[in-house]
Design a protein around this motif. Structure first.
Motif, mmCIF file in Angstrom:
data_model
loop_
_atom_site.group_PDB
_atom_site.id
_atom_site.type_symbol
_atom_site.label_atom_id
_atom_site.label_comp_id
_atom_site.label_asym_id
_atom_site.label_seq_id
_atom_site.Cartn_x
_atom_site.Cartn_y
_atom_site.Cartn_z
ATOM 1 N N LEU A 175 -39.964 -10.286 -29.665
ATOM 2 C CA LEU A 175 -39.809 -9.340 -30.769
ATOM 3 C C LEU A 175 -39.518 -7.966 -30.190
ATOM 4 O O LEU A 175 -40.127 -7.557 -29.191
ATOM 5 C CB LEU A 175 -41.072 -9.298 -31.620
ATOM 6 N N CYS A 176 -38.594 -7.238 -30.812
ATOM 7 C CA CYS A 176 -38.173 -5.955 -30.261
ATOM 8 C C CYS A 176 -37.749 -5.001 -31.363
ATOM 9 O O CYS A 176 -37.629 -5.391 -32.533
ATOM 10 C CB CYS A 176 -37.007 -6.163 -29.293
ATOM 11 N N ASP A 177 -37.555 -3.738 -30.984
ATOM 12 C CA ASP A 177 -36.920 -2.798 -31.894
ATOM 13 C C ASP A 177 -35.436 -3.145 -31.988
ATOM 14 O O ASP A 177 -34.920 -3.952 -31.207
ATOM 15 C CB ASP A 177 -37.104 -1.366 -31.392
ATOM 16 N N LYS A 178 -34.736 -2.527 -32.896
ATOM 17 C CA LYS A 178 -33.363 -2.888 -33.231
ATOM 18 C C LYS A 178 -32.435 -2.923 -32.017
ATOM 19 O O LYS A 178 -32.389 -1.977 -31.230
ATOM 20 C CB LYS A 178 -32.817 -1.897 -34.260
ATOM 21 N N VAL A 179 -31.714 -4.042 -31.859
ATOM 22 C CA VAL A 179 -30.742 -4.194 -30.775
ATOM 23 C C VAL A 179 -29.418 -4.687 -31.347
ATOM 24 O O VAL A 179 -29.343 -5.150 -32.481
ATOM 25 C CB VAL A 179 -31.239 -5.198 -29.699
ATOM 26 N N GLN A 180 -28.378 -4.588 -30.538
ATOM 27 C CA GLN A 180 -27.050 -5.057 -30.923
ATOM 28 C C GLN A 180 -26.795 -6.364 -30.183
ATOM 29 O O GLN A 180 -26.841 -6.403 -28.944
ATOM 30 C CB GLN A 180 -25.999 -4.003 -30.565
ATOM 31 N N LYS A 181 -26.524 -7.434 -30.920
ATOM 32 C CA LYS A 181 -26.502 -8.777 -30.343
ATOM 33 C C LYS A 181 -25.484 -8.967 -29.227
ATOM 34 O O LYS A 181 -25.693 -9.776 -28.320
ATOM 35 C CB LYS A 181 -26.280 -9.819 -31.437
ATOM 36 N N ASP A 182 -24.373 -8.240 -29.256
ATOM 37 C CA ASP A 182 -23.345 -8.398 -28.226
ATOM 38 C C ASP A 182 -23.513 -7.407 -27.081
ATOM 39 O O ASP A 182 -22.668 -7.348 -26.187
ATOM 40 C CB ASP A 182 -21.946 -8.237 -28.839
ATOM 41 N N ASP A 183 -24.588 -6.623 -27.116
ATOM 42 C CA ASP A 183 -24.735 -5.551 -26.129
ATOM 43 C C ASP A 183 -26.133 -5.532 -25.518
ATOM 44 O O ASP A 183 -26.627 -4.473 -25.145
ATOM 45 C CB ASP A 183 -24.421 -4.204 -26.795
ATOM 46 N N ILE A 184 -26.775 -6.699 -25.440
ATOM 47 C CA ILE A 184 -28.158 -6.715 -24.963
ATOM 48 C C ILE A 184 -28.372 -7.847 -23.955
ATOM 49 O O ILE A 184 -27.766 -8.915 -24.059
ATOM 50 C CB ILE A 184 -29.150 -6.853 -26.155
ATOM 51 N N GLN A 185 -29.211 -7.579 -22.960
ATOM 52 C CA GLN A 185 -29.591 -8.560 -21.951
ATOM 53 C C GLN A 185 -31.112 -8.599 -21.835
ATOM 54 O O GLN A 185 -31.786 -7.595 -22.099
ATOM 55 C CB GLN A 185 -29.008 -8.193 -20.576
ATOM 56 N N VAL A 186 -31.643 -9.773 -21.444
ATOM 57 C CA VAL A 186 -33.064 -9.896 -21.100
ATOM 58 C C VAL A 186 -33.126 -10.050 -19.593
ATOM 59 O O VAL A 186 -32.715 -11.072 -19.047
ATOM 60 C CB VAL A 186 -33.724 -11.090 -21.809
ATOM 61 N N ARG A 187 -33.612 -9.035 -18.933
ATOM 62 C CA ARG A 187 -33.579 -8.987 -17.466
ATOM 63 C C ARG A 187 -34.959 -9.276 -16.877
ATOM 64 O O ARG A 187 -35.945 -8.637 -17.224
ATOM 65 C CB ARG A 187 -33.110 -7.606 -17.006
ATOM 66 N N PHE A 188 -35.017 -10.240 -15.958
ATOM 67 C CA PHE A 188 -36.201 -10.518 -15.150
ATOM 68 C C PHE A 188 -35.958 -9.903 -13.769
ATOM 69 O O PHE A 188 -34.856 -10.038 -13.226
ATOM 70 C CB PHE A 188 -36.420 -12.030 -15.005
ATOM 71 N N TYR A 189 -36.966 -9.260 -13.218
ATOM 72 C CA TYR A 189 -36.763 -8.669 -11.887
ATOM 73 C C TYR A 189 -38.081 -8.562 -11.131
ATOM 74 O O TYR A 189 -39.169 -8.558 -11.715
ATOM 75 C CB TYR A 189 -36.097 -7.295 -11.994
ATOM 76 N N GLN A 190 -37.960 -8.475 -9.806
ATOM 77 C CA GLN A 190 -39.121 -8.342 -8.923
ATOM 78 C C GLN A 190 -38.846 -7.218 -7.940
ATOM 79 O O GLN A 190 -37.758 -7.153 -7.348
ATOM 80 C CB GLN A 190 -39.375 -9.653 -8.181
#
Length: 271
Positions: A175-190
């Motif tokens: 769940l998130c605040d408003k995003v644009q479906k063609d302009d968003i990534q879910v990034r995992f990082y270490q």
């Protein structure tokens, strides 16, 4: 307001001329985020503005010019079309009206009406005192329409899972605040002392972004599937267009069971 403006200390768009002392005229216009920037259909408005253009003069004591009363007048797509038609008048001679209209339609369709930049152009006086010597323009960062999805700050509110297998592929509801479906990534990082050790991206499509407030994605595979102990990483949202990121949430990768490890090793060996 200026980019460094704070609640108790407001700043405003300001430019400074270096290696010169004397009078200078400054023109401010709205331009696109293209490179090189093109004139935008939106226009600047304010006390020093007329016909979509703002005019100011530098303070000779410090060679700066500040613009405390700027606003941006947003126009609908149909007005952008008329604006582009006006620009197409300057096409090479011999172009027929149909070609001009087609060029205008393409320009208006391509123009992003949700974001502008301010272009500041300085003019120095010539030998007759007229401001004709143009300096190289400078352009501000992007300024987003407050109603545009990519104007809002990115924020992860909740995830239904905060841990998963190193093999990846586990479904997570975010769940998130408003995003644009063609302009968003879910990034995992270490990271280790600000050094990036690894990054991966959740897998999802535009239809997996629900009403701009929820994302259903599958976790990426951790780079080392043979870990013996759980590994802590972070998850954040990242906007493709400008690289803006959200708050980071912790995520725990745990080791695979021995039997599953053997199956995974066999699968990768066959590929």
């Amino acid at each position: 307001q200026g980019v460094s403006s704070e609640k108790n200390r407001k700043t405003y768009p300001t430019i400074k001329i270096f290696n010169y002392e004397g009078p200078a005229k400054i023109i401010v216009q709205c331009v696109t985020t293209d490179e090189p920037p093109l004139l935008h259909a939106d226009s600047v408005v304010g006390k020093q503005c007329e016909n979509g253009v703002c005019v100011g003069y530098v303070n000779p004591d410090n060679m700066t010019a500040s613009f405390p009363n700027l606003g941006i007048l947003h126009v609908p797509r149909r007005i952008a079309m008329d604006f582009c038609m006006g620009l197409c008048i300057f096409l090479p001679p011999g172009e027929d009206r149909q070609s001009i209209r087609k060029a205008a339609e393409q320009r208006a369709k391509k123009m992003d009406l949700s974001v502008v930049r301010l272009m500041f152009t300085a003019y120095l006086p010539d030998e007759n005192g007229h401001f004709t010597r143009m300096l190289e323009p400078v352009v501000s960062g992007p300024i987003y329409d407050s109603k545009a999805p990519n104007a809002s700050n990115l924020n992860i509110l909740r995830m239904d899972k905060t841990s998963g297998s190193v093999a990846g592929g586990e479904e997570v509801f975010l769940l998130c605040d408003k995003v644009q479906k063609d302009d968003i990534q879910v990034r995992f990082y270490q990271e280790n002392e600000n050094e990036l050790l690894w990054e991966g991206f959740g897998k999802f499509g535009p239809t997996d972004v629900h009403r701009q407030y929820a994302i259903v994605f599958k976790t990426p595979k951790y780079f080392d599937i043979y870990i013996n102990n759980p590994v802590s990483v972070y998850v954040q949202l990242r906007r493709r267009s400008d690289g803006e990121t959200s708050n980071a949430k912790p995520f725990l990768y745990y080791p695979q069971k021995q039997g599953e490890l053997q199956q995974i090793s066999k699968m990768y060996a066959e590929q």
